[in-house]
Design an enzyme around this catalytic site. Structure first.
Site, PDB file in Angstrom:
ATOM      1  N   TRP A  28     -24.182 -17.836 -25.810  1.00  0.00           N
ATOM      2  CA  TRP A  28     -24.257 -19.108 -25.056  1.00  0.00           C
ATOM      3  C   TRP A  28     -23.107 -20.035 -25.402  1.00  0.00           C
ATOM      4  CZ3 TRP A  28     -28.625 -23.271 -25.891  1.00  0.00           C
ATOM      5  CH2 TRP A  28     -28.844 -23.527 -27.243  1.00  0.00           C
TER       6      TRP A  28
ATOM      7  N   TYR B 178     -18.432 -13.849 -42.489  1.00  0.00           N
ATOM      8  CA  TYR B 178     -19.745 -14.053 -41.854  1.00  0.00           C
ATOM      9  C   TYR B 178     -20.748 -13.012 -42.349  1.00  0.00           C
ATOM     10  CZ  TYR B 178     -23.368 -14.560 -38.300  1.00  0.00           C
ATOM     11  OH  TYR B 178     -24.565 -14.767 -37.672  1.00  0.00           O
TER      12      TYR B 178
ATOM     13  N   GLN C 222     -29.511 -14.481 -26.411  1.00  0.00           N
ATOM     14  CA  GLN C 222     -29.488 -15.925 -26.660  1.00  0.00           C
ATOM     15  C   GLN C 222     -29.843 -16.652 -25.373  1.00  0.00           C
ATOM     16  OE1 GLN C 222     -25.724 -17.185 -28.457  1.00  0.00           O
ATOM     17  NE2 GLN C 222     -26.846 -18.111 -30.147  1.00  0.00           N
TER      18      GLN C 222
ATOM     19  N   ASP D 190     -31.771 -22.108 -34.410  1.00  0.00           N
ATOM     20  CA  ASP D 190     -32.152 -21.207 -35.493  1.00  0.00           C
ATOM     21  C   ASP D 190     -33.286 -21.666 -36.407  1.00  0.00           C
ATOM     22  OD1 ASP D 190     -29.750 -20.501 -34.326  1.00  0.00           O
ATOM     23  OD2 ASP D 190     -28.783 -19.933 -36.192  1.00  0.00           O
TER      24      ASP D 190
ATOM     25  N   ARG E 186     -27.766 -26.706 -43.682  1.00  0.00           N
ATOM     26  CA  ARG E 186     -28.024 -25.339 -43.232  1.00  0.00           C
ATOM     27  C   ARG E 186     -29.478 -24.939 -43.513  1.00  0.00           C
ATOM     28  NH1 ARG E 186     -24.622 -22.903 -39.901  1.00  0.00           N
ATOM     29  NH2 ARG E 186     -25.573 -20.983 -40.629  1.00  0.00           N
TER      30      ARG E 186
ATOM     31  N   TYR F 108     -29.087 -29.208 -39.314  1.00  0.00           N
ATOM     32  CA  TYR F 108     -28.973 -28.176 -38.276  1.00  0.00           C
ATOM     33  C   TYR F 108     -29.890 -28.454 -37.077  1.00  0.00           C
ATOM     34  CZ  TYR F 108     -27.199 -23.309 -37.692  1.00  0.00           C
ATOM     35  OH  TYR F 108     -26.560 -22.160 -37.302  1.00  0.00           O
TER      36      TYR F 108
ATOM     37  N   GLU G  70     -19.727 -29.462 -34.885  1.00  0.00           N
ATOM     38  CA  GLU G  70     -20.765 -28.562 -34.359  1.00  0.00           C
ATOM     39  C   GLU G  70     -21.988 -29.370 -33.898  1.00  0.00           C
ATOM     40  OE1 GLU G  70     -21.986 -25.757 -37.328  1.00  0.00           O
ATOM     41  OE2 GLU G  70     -23.233 -24.591 -35.949  1.00  0.00           O
TER      42      GLU G  70
HETATM   43  C1  GLC Z   1     -25.687 -21.149 -34.787  1.00  0.00           C
HETATM   44  C2  GLC Z   1     -26.453 -21.894 -33.707  1.00  0.00           C
HETATM   45  C3  GLC Z   1     -26.395 -21.118 -32.419  1.00  0.00           C
HETATM   46  C4  GLC Z   1     -24.947 -20.873 -32.049  1.00  0.00           C
HETATM   47  C5  GLC Z   1     -24.156 -20.249 -33.198  1.00  0.00           C
HETATM   48  C6  GLC Z   1     -22.664 -20.237 -32.946  1.00  0.00           C
HETATM   49  O1  GLC Z   1     -26.272 -19.935 -35.092  1.00  0.00           O
HETATM   50  O2  GLC Z   1     -27.761 -22.123 -34.090  1.00  0.00           O
HETATM   51  O3  GLC Z   1     -27.046 -21.793 -31.398  1.00  0.00           O
HETATM   52  O4  GLC Z   1     -24.863 -20.078 -30.925  1.00  0.00           O
HETATM   53  O5  GLC Z   1     -24.363 -20.961 -34.374  1.00  0.00           O
HETATM   54  O6  GLC Z   1     -22.213 -21.516 -32.658  1.00  0.00           O
END
Ligand code: GLC
Length: 429
Positions: A37, A83, A103, A165, A197, A351, A395
């Protein structure tokens, strides 16, 4: 404080710097791959200055589509050691390595906007011919695999699938998932302060689910029957509903006939007839539901307001949601906190438990505009504009101080600014 011209230029540069050759990473380091997304939202930003590049973003996203139609939540196009969990933990066996969940499917709604606004019509025709069959398959996948009993409400198997999340809405459903017992090293907290986080207890369960899918060979039937986390996520349901309506419209506009189009029309009707099972009359709000225990996830999060964006709200429900949203929006310094500030679960910096996310605010603002509450729509837009002027393209944002949180130089924030916030004359407040 940056002026409008600077902000436009910085937003463009943010996308350009996050471009890894056809797809845009959300931000370097923290999220070094292509997210589903994020890419869709980011394409809206590219559309403002490079149409061909915007369509290319989608091309790369479709390149990871599974044979069953699913478009994964992350595509691991290139390796990265910044990551966790990467493709090995997910057990990816596809040509383009990927995760095994999806997603929120905002993609079709984005494609409709791109179709409507694209100046290069020859390019649109070419891209429609290429992408429409894939897009329809993606939507058919959602209804076939995630609502096999035709309830009208798809299920989600992982909090990461919701895109939100660590939303407090998932706390109870996630607590029932066993934790993994093996040791692992998270990367996210090496990039970002741990207070912004999710907690380890959540990560232990996120990883259990990832292994569960892998251990059962991504078998949809098995997972549907046995997944220890199964939620009717009001956010996904709303975004899917809006996107399917946009897709049906797009099929007409682009003159595209798919043999199973009627299935989409039927599912739209089905969702409309069942959405009120997620409306909790006592509190007058739409909640997600833990499908395993048949209990509503009664925490007021902004996902419930996406029902307005989806056009799933009756006039009497809208009459209740408008004042609620107004008091919610004014309960923190900036609108609109992802969890209601009066909730005991509210954490303004953590978050999805309180901070402000601009792409969600865009959808909610669209919803209020559709339901004729221009004042609320404008309030969300003005506040979003103030946040980027004050802090830049983070973000997400602390709902009270307005401080930027999480990753910096963030693609979807820059993109939504280009698409939604920076076209109009400066806002005064
Ligand atoms: C986190 C967010 C998610 C997003 C991703 C990358 O996991 O919760 O919505 O797509 O980061 O930005």
């Amino acid at each position: 404080m940056n002026n409008q011209t600077d902000l436009i230029e910085i937003a463009k540069q943010t996308l350009i710097k996050n471009d890894l050759g056809g797809y845009t990473v959300p931000t370097h380091g923290l999220y070094p791959f292509q997210w589903n997304w994020d890419s869709a939202i980011t394409a809206l930003g590219w559309m403002k200055f490079d149409e061909a590049r915007a369509w290319q973003e989608l091309e790369l996203l479709f390149s990871g589509q599974w044979d069953n139609g699913m478009i994964p939540h992350v595509l691991f196009h290139k390796e990265s050691d910044t990551y966790f969990p990467g493709p090995d933990v997910w057990g990816s066996d596809k040509k383009v390595k990927s995760t095994s969940i999806s997603q929120p499917p905002v993609l079709a709604s984005v494609m409709k906007i791109m179709f409507d606004s694209c100046q290069d019509r020859a390019l649109v025709d070419q891209k429609m011919a290429e992408f429409m069959p894939k897009l329809v398959e993606y939507h058919l996948w959602w209804y076939r695999e995630r609502d096999p009993e035709q309830t009208g409400l798809v299920v989600s198997y992982h909090p990461w699938e919701s895109g939100m999340d660590n939303s407090p809405a998932w706390d109870d459903a996630l607590a029932a998932v066993p934790p993994v017992t093996w040791q692992y090293t998270r990367c996210d907290t090496t990039h970002i302060n741990a207070s912004e986080r999710p907690h380890k207890e959540e990560y232990d369960r996120f990883l259990y689910l990832v292994e569960f899918f892998k251990n059962h060979n991504f078998d949809s039937n098995y997972i549907y029957q046995h997944c220890p986390y199964k939620v009717n996520d009001i956010g996904i349901i709303a975004i899917l509903h809006k996107a399917t309506k946009d897709l049906i419209e797009l099929c007409k506009l682009a003159n595209y006939a798919h043999p199973e189009l009627q299935t989409l029309v039927d599912n739209v009707k089905l969702t409309e007839s069942s959405i009120n099972t997620l409306w909790y009359a006592e509190e007058q709000y739409f909640y997600s539901r833990n499908a395993l225990t048949d209990t509503l996830c009664k925490v007021k999060t902004n996902a419930g307001l996406l029902t307005l964006y989806a056009g799933l709200v009756s006039p009497s429900q809208a009459a209740v949601l408008k004042p609620l949203a107004k008091s919610w929006a004014t309960a923190s310094t900036y609108s609109m906190a992802s969890t209601h500030p009066k909730s005991d679960k509210y954490e303004p910096q953590r978050y999805w438990r309180g901070p402000i996310w601009l792409h969600i605010n865009w959808m909610i603002a669209e919803g209020f505009a559709d339901y004729d509450d221009i004042e609320l729509a404008d309030m969300l837009k003005n506040d979003a504009k103030h946040l980027i002027e004050k802090t830049g393209y983070y973000e997400y944002f602390h709902a009270d101080s307005g401080a930027g949180c999480g990753g910096g130089a963030f693609s979807w924030t820059a993109a939504i600014a280009l698409y939604w916030l920076l076209d109009n004359p400066a806002v005064t407040k």
